[in-house]
Write an enzyme that holds these catalytic residues in place. Sequence first.
Site, PDB file in Angstrom:
ATOM      1  N   LYS A 209       1.237  43.029 -15.052  1.00 25.97           N
ATOM      2  CA  LYS A 209       1.482  43.317 -13.667  1.00 25.97           C
ATOM      3  C   LYS A 209       1.998  45.119 -13.650  1.00 25.97           C
ATOM      4  O   LYS A 209       2.145  45.520 -14.535  1.00 25.97           O
ATOM      5  CB  LYS A 209       2.732  42.757 -13.765  1.00 25.97           C
ATOM      6  CG  LYS A 209       4.026  43.299 -14.405  1.00 25.97           C
ATOM      7  CD  LYS A 209       5.312  42.620 -13.966  1.00 25.97           C
ATOM      8  CE  LYS A 209       6.009  43.155 -12.739  1.00 25.97           C
ATOM      9  NZ  LYS A 209       6.247  44.623 -12.784  1.00 25.97           N
ATOM     10  N   THR A 220       3.915  49.471 -22.780  1.00 30.72           N
ATOM     11  CA  THR A 220       3.474  48.912 -21.290  1.00 30.72           C
ATOM     12  C   THR A 220       4.374  48.266 -20.453  1.00 30.72           C
ATOM     13  O   THR A 220       5.495  47.763 -20.733  1.00 30.72           O
ATOM     14  CB  THR A 220       1.971  48.636 -21.528  1.00 30.72           C
ATOM     15  OG1 THR A 220       1.525  48.489 -20.100  1.00 30.72           O
ATOM     16  CG2 THR A 220       1.955  47.171 -21.954  1.00 30.72           C
ATOM     17  N   GLU A 308       2.249  51.185  -6.454  1.00 30.86           N
ATOM     18  CA  GLU A 308       2.979  51.003  -5.120  1.00 30.86           C
ATOM     19  C   GLU A 308       2.399  51.990  -3.787  1.00 30.86           C
ATOM     20  O   GLU A 308       2.773  53.079  -4.042  1.00 30.86           O
ATOM     21  CB  GLU A 308       4.541  51.090  -5.301  1.00 30.86           C
ATOM     22  CG  GLU A 308       5.107  49.840  -6.287  1.00 30.86           C
ATOM     23  CD  GLU A 308       6.501  49.900  -6.295  1.00 30.86           C
ATOM     24  OE1 GLU A 308       7.155  49.158  -6.484  1.00 30.86           O
ATOM     25  OE2 GLU A 308       7.039  51.247  -6.410  1.00 30.86           O
ATOM     26  N   ASN A 430       9.741  51.410  -1.659  1.00 27.43           N
ATOM     27  CA  ASN A 430      10.881  51.918  -2.506  1.00 27.43           C
ATOM     28  C   ASN A 430      12.110  52.181  -1.903  1.00 27.43           C
ATOM     29  O   ASN A 430      13.268  52.287  -2.456  1.00 27.43           O
ATOM     30  CB  ASN A 430      10.444  52.892  -3.257  1.00 27.43           C
ATOM     31  CG  ASN A 430       9.589  52.216  -4.604  1.00 27.43           C
ATOM     32  OD1 ASN A 430       9.888  51.468  -5.138  1.00 27.43           O
ATOM     33  ND2 ASN A 430       8.333  52.748  -4.527  1.00 27.43           N
TER      34      ASN A 430
END
Lengths: 435, 435
Positions: A209, A220, A308, A430
């Site tokens: 993900k 990671t 994102e 965000n």
Amino acid sequence: MGNEGALEIEPLGLARQEDCLEGLTVVEGGGVSSARGFRAAGVHAGFRANPNRFDLALVVADEPSPCAATFTQNVFCAAPIIVSREHLDGVSHGLARVLVVNSGTANAATGDRGLEDARRTGAIVGATVGCPETEVMVASTGVIGVHLNMETFETGVPLAYKALSREGGADAARAIMTTDTHPKEAAVSFSGEEIGYPGCTFTVGGMAKGSGMIMPNMATMIACITTDAPVTSDILHETLSRVVSRTFNKVTVDSDTSTNDCCYLFASGAASNGAEPFARGSRALDVFERALYAVCRTIARDMAADGEGATRLITVRVSGAQDDRDADLAARTVANSPLVKTAVFGHDANWGRIAAALGRSGARFSQADVSIDMMGMPVLRKGLPVPFDEEEALRRFERPEIDIEVDLGAGASSTTLWTCDFSHEYITINGDYRT
Amino acid sequence: MGNEGALEIEPLGLARQEDCLEGLTVVEGGGVSSARGFRAAGVHAGFRANPNRFDLALVVADEPSPCAATFTQNVFCAAPIIVSREHLDGVSHGLARVLVVNSGTANAATGDRGLEDARRTGAIVGATVGCPETEVMVASTGVIGVHLNMETFETGVPLAYKALSREGGADAARAIMTTDTHPKEAAVSFSGEEIGYPGCTFTVGGMAKGSGMIMPNMATMIACITTDAPVTSDILHETLSRVVSRTFNKVTVDSDTSTNDCCYLFASGAASNGAEPFARGSRALDVFERALYAVCRTIARDMAADGEGATRLITVRVSGAQDDRDADLAARTVANSPLVKTAVFGHDANWGRIAAALGRSGARFSQADVSIDMMGMPVLRKGLPVPFDEEEALRRFERPEIDIEVDLGAGASSTTLWTCDFSHEYITINGDYRT
């Protein structure tokens, strides 16, 4: 304005990675349950309000299997990281059977209660699957500073256990997503014929993900790779560390290293017909490492491409550095520069921002030796601007992958990093993540 | 959507800095030409297409004056930086008369021709003002990789010279702006009565520009400070270095260190009635340093508040660090975190992102010792979440200045950094800077 200039981002997939696929076969639609000896599931347990969203994943090996992992270096590392490291290093001696992942709540900055919750999660899963809790790896992703709802585990884990199947990888990949726009999976296989394992076909497959708070540090984001190749814990760990340093650790979405990063690799050995594990220095281990690299690189690139708000994957290649550290510093500073990332979003070949980022990176070079190419077009040669066709640049900005190539002219070291552009959508995502 | 949530940003000014004004008097509307012995001008010379936009500034001392400067550490440092450093270190022995600044073109990454252009600029100004070209400091700001239009200097410099006046500071401050939304100026004065200079009043005033590619490294953006206090070159340099390290070097808008950062401080001594320069260790030098600090801090905070696309000034205070380096690392990592900056833009008291940034900063601490306050509200105590009133948080987000206070609980060092939030407007500004 939020989606201005946004492309429909699709997984870049193994199809675009021909350069690392020699001797390997792509498993179409493959993922974390493609290797023999594993089953997986993804279900809606209730960590999220939306009943259509999966939020609990299980990956289960048929037998206790060698398992290697890398973890976040963040001082605020989350409770599940601490508990999984204890399980793996301590009691379970490098053998594990299960990875359980919930999304929605990170169980980070939750103190002693967070540790108890992570241990209790292991106990619930162990009791359900029928293994010691020390063979259960626990991972969480989501909001920091919120306690897990343990009742959701009590009801959700049996649900996921019932759903386990050889085809469950796709659901599991979906269940671990947060702001990802699509699941990230890949799998390849290779023949044992010419590497001392006649009649065997081995598979490496995985899922991960993204897609914010992404700049892994010797670790990671949440990733899980499985293989049916026979590899011992020690060798598995060495191989995973090498591959992660060249793949997941070369991704940055926003320079923010998460509290919950982890990457697990399970090796069931189920495709070896009982033959000896791959030996150090063997051709078999070499092919296995290349297969692992192909899977991890594919997922890592895909993670950057699906960062994102991303509209473009940016690949930064730095060569001519004095050493590996300088190559990484230079590439990472360019890849993290908000000015470079917004220029790509604005389709502006403003290479001056790349030069400025290189100059502040700490890498050692002289500006008169530097050359830069953007999207295959020379823009700087030996420190001097090269006139380029702005119309052609605009056309090349339509590509889903934007290449930035830098030659520092100071040595022989090189590296490749993957990142994405900074868009209005990043700000939107965000600015209201918790709302 | 670009201006969503944007406040009208006004200069924060000295009025909000009571804590550093003891013994000092604010000079209302003061700036770079407030100190005696200096004149300044700002004109439209033609570097920019818009005839209503000033683009050339001159600051001229009546006599050769002690001058100190700090410069960017960027390897891609611009031609005017190289030439000014030569002038100041070499031929002019720390004395200078003029600062000339053009906006629109940075003269960075321009090779030998760029150096020639910067030298030629010094020669044109020297001939016009009537001083050796080595007494001319040259600065440029704007697009990287584009050559200066020297004809514009030929016609523009005499124009600016004619416009020089004691009231010209405001025009000069306007002429050096790029993406700034307002000019940045401040001035304070102090009496010589009780520090051994009876009958004297000394002034320190200055101007600076922001507002993107801002994370100065032992240097600063373009700033010019003047004083009529009597200070020798050596002491001037020491004092400037100390003050810059606590003011301009504690500002970050976007983590990108510019190729053109520079800060100049000229001391005419014109208010001393021929008395001896301030001695090392004297009370006079102490008050002078506090006056310089007040001016630089005011302008530095204003630079952060007016960062590209900013809707809020963010002040990050870190205490309890093991040493100054750790304090800076921790504060800087929080201040540069895109996730923290977008949370402030979205009025989201998402302190988990602050914790995650601290954890990856490299500062040494234990998560169980950390406390965090946002806007005066405790949100984390000794590593554990503190429930807070979300409604009250939303109300406090209406303030123009957002305080983040961190206690690492690991030592006695502390620092303060200033930054701003990340908004849609930042993306818009930097997606089409060159177009």
